[in-house]
Scaffold this motif. Sequence first.
Motif, PDB file in Angstrom:
ATOM      1  N   VAL A 297      42.831  53.261  39.762  1.00 27.13           N
ATOM      2  CA  VAL A 297      42.279  51.602  39.555  1.00 27.13           C
ATOM      3  C   VAL A 297      43.183  50.859  39.843  1.00 27.13           C
ATOM      4  O   VAL A 297      42.771  49.771  40.444  1.00 27.13           O
ATOM      5  CB  VAL A 297      42.334  51.703  37.730  1.00 27.13           C
ATOM      6  N   LYS A 298      44.555  51.023  40.020  1.00 30.63           N
ATOM      7  CA  LYS A 298      45.443  49.897  40.516  1.00 30.63           C
ATOM      8  C   LYS A 298      45.330  49.669  42.108  1.00 30.63           C
ATOM      9  O   LYS A 298      45.393  48.651  42.528  1.00 30.63           O
ATOM     10  CB  LYS A 298      46.964  50.516  40.336  1.00 30.63           C
ATOM     11  N   ARG A 299      45.197  50.935  42.654  1.00 29.04           N
ATOM     12  CA  ARG A 299      44.882  50.731  44.126  1.00 29.04           C
ATOM     13  C   ARG A 299      43.524  50.033  44.721  1.00 29.04           C
ATOM     14  O   ARG A 299      43.537  49.062  45.320  1.00 29.04           O
ATOM     15  CB  ARG A 299      44.777  52.136  44.854  1.00 29.04           C
ATOM     16  N   ARG A 300      42.442  50.440  43.915  1.00 27.18           N
ATOM     17  CA  ARG A 300      41.131  49.477  44.343  1.00 27.18           C
ATOM     18  C   ARG A 300      41.182  48.310  43.959  1.00 27.18           C
ATOM     19  O   ARG A 300      40.688  47.445  44.494  1.00 27.18           O
ATOM     20  CB  ARG A 300      40.115  50.724  43.578  1.00 27.18           C
ATOM     21  N   ALA A 301      41.859  47.972  42.605  1.00 31.23           N
ATOM     22  CA  ALA A 301      41.993  46.611  42.067  1.00 31.23           C
ATOM     23  C   ALA A 301      42.653  45.797  43.258  1.00 31.23           C
ATOM     24  O   ALA A 301      42.176  44.604  43.752  1.00 31.23           O
ATOM     25  CB  ALA A 301      42.397  46.561  40.723  1.00 31.23           C
ATOM     26  N   ALA A 302      43.866  46.444  43.638  1.00 29.88           N
ATOM     27  CA  ALA A 302      44.719  45.716  44.634  1.00 29.88           C
ATOM     28  C   ALA A 302      44.019  45.387  46.066  1.00 29.88           C
ATOM     29  O   ALA A 302      43.921  44.261  46.511  1.00 29.88           O
ATOM     30  CB  ALA A 302      45.960  46.382  44.764  1.00 29.88           C
ATOM     31  N   LEU A 303      43.111  46.461  46.412  1.00 32.07           N
ATOM     32  CA  LEU A 303      42.173  46.027  47.589  1.00 32.07           C
ATOM     33  C   LEU A 303      41.288  44.899  47.406  1.00 32.07           C
ATOM     34  O   LEU A 303      41.056  44.107  48.218  1.00 32.07           O
ATOM     35  CB  LEU A 303      41.420  47.272  47.770  1.00 32.07           C
ATOM     36  N   SER A 304      40.756  44.821  46.211  1.00 31.59           N
ATOM     37  CA  SER A 304      39.685  43.652  45.980  1.00 31.59           C
ATOM     38  C   SER A 304      40.343  42.588  45.768  1.00 31.59           C
ATOM     39  O   SER A 304      39.928  41.468  46.290  1.00 31.59           O
ATOM     40  CB  SER A 304      39.047  44.130  44.713  1.00 31.59           C
ATOM     41  N   VAL A 305      41.681  42.445  45.172  1.00 37.64           N
ATOM     42  CA  VAL A 305      42.458  41.313  45.031  1.00 37.64           C
ATOM     43  C   VAL A 305      42.773  40.573  46.417  1.00 37.64           C
ATOM     44  O   VAL A 305      42.852  39.392  46.530  1.00 37.64           O
ATOM     45  CB  VAL A 305      43.415  41.358  44.146  1.00 37.64           C
ATOM     46  N   LYS A 306      43.245  41.343  47.149  1.00 31.89           N
ATOM     47  CA  LYS A 306      43.767  41.078  48.645  1.00 31.89           C
ATOM     48  C   LYS A 306      42.537  40.505  49.495  1.00 31.89           C
ATOM     49  O   LYS A 306      42.936  39.609  50.236  1.00 31.89           O
ATOM     50  CB  LYS A 306      44.215  42.241  49.426  1.00 31.89           C
ATOM     51  N   ALA A 307      41.500  40.709  48.857  1.00 28.25           N
ATOM     52  CA  ALA A 307      40.248  40.313  49.910  1.00 28.25           C
ATOM     53  C   ALA A 307      39.994  38.593  49.395  1.00 28.25           C
ATOM     54  O   ALA A 307      39.328  37.854  50.121  1.00 28.25           O
ATOM     55  CB  ALA A 307      38.889  40.793  49.502  1.00 28.25           C
ATOM     56  N   ASN A 308      40.804  38.377  48.366  1.00 30.74           N
ATOM     57  CA  ASN A 308      40.669  36.734  47.905  1.00 30.74           C
ATOM     58  C   ASN A 308      41.784  36.131  48.710  1.00 30.74           C
ATOM     59  O   ASN A 308      42.902  36.604  48.554  1.00 30.74           O
ATOM     60  CB  ASN A 308      40.581  36.673  46.491  1.00 30.74           C
ATOM     61  N   PRO A 309      41.384  35.115  49.693  1.00 31.14           N
ATOM     62  CA  PRO A 309      42.448  34.631  50.564  1.00 31.14           C
ATOM     63  C   PRO A 309      43.624  33.676  49.453  1.00 31.14           C
ATOM     64  O   PRO A 309      44.650  33.587  49.969  1.00 31.14           O
ATOM     65  CB  PRO A 309      41.867  33.550  51.160  1.00 31.14           C
ATOM     66  N   ASN A 310      43.187  33.337  48.389  1.00 31.44           N
ATOM     67  CA  ASN A 310      44.197  32.863  47.395  1.00 31.44           C
ATOM     68  C   ASN A 310      45.166  33.693  46.733  1.00 31.44           C
ATOM     69  O   ASN A 310      46.179  33.303  46.117  1.00 31.44           O
ATOM     70  CB  ASN A 310      43.316  32.163  46.330  1.00 31.44           C
ATOM     71  N   CYS A 311      44.849  35.136  46.754  1.00 33.55           N
ATOM     72  CA  CYS A 311      45.567  35.988  46.080  1.00 33.55           C
ATOM     73  C   CYS A 311      46.180  37.201  47.309  1.00 33.55           C
ATOM     74  O   CYS A 311      47.082  37.940  46.550  1.00 33.55           O
ATOM     75  CB  CYS A 311      44.768  36.587  45.105  1.00 33.55           C
ATOM     76  N   THR A 312      46.104  37.159  48.586  1.00 31.37           N
ATOM     77  CA  THR A 312      46.422  38.194  49.317  1.00 31.37           C
ATOM     78  C   THR A 312      47.912  38.357  49.459  1.00 31.37           C
ATOM     79  O   THR A 312      48.222  39.577  49.260  1.00 31.37           O
ATOM     80  CB  THR A 312      45.882  37.798  50.642  1.00 31.37           C
ATOM     81  N   ASP A 313      48.652  37.528  49.402  1.00 33.38           N
ATOM     82  CA  ASP A 313      50.056  37.595  49.570  1.00 33.38           C
ATOM     83  C   ASP A 313      50.780  38.454  48.375  1.00 33.38           C
ATOM     84  O   ASP A 313      51.709  39.243  48.710  1.00 33.38           O
ATOM     85  CB  ASP A 313      50.929  36.407  49.777  1.00 33.38           C
TER      86      ASP A 313
END
Length: 94
Positions: free
Chosen positions: A51-67
């Motif tokens: 869940v952490k791995r997949r959620a992080a991949l999705s959050v990284k797709a948002n340019p406001n949250c990538t870093d």
Amino acid sequence: MCRTKMDPMNNCIHMACTEIRAENLSGECNWIRELGNGRMDSFVGHGAKCVKRRAALSVKANPNCTDKADEYVEAAFERCFKDTFPFDRHPNLR
């Protein structure tokens, strides 16, 4: 049904929580699926790691949250992983 005011596109913690809930309740982290994909290294704690791995991949797709995507997921994880609303329990548990 909305239980709270959320802005997941601009609030990265909100987005992380949304993604954690989605990944947890979707069944995508089922151990059989993960074993077939070669991502399973242990049965203990595997669901949470997935869940952490997949959620992080999705959050990284948002340019406001990538870093800081991994940090946002960690910050939201404990509370949001437990949230199964609108279900009384995780839908995959019998």
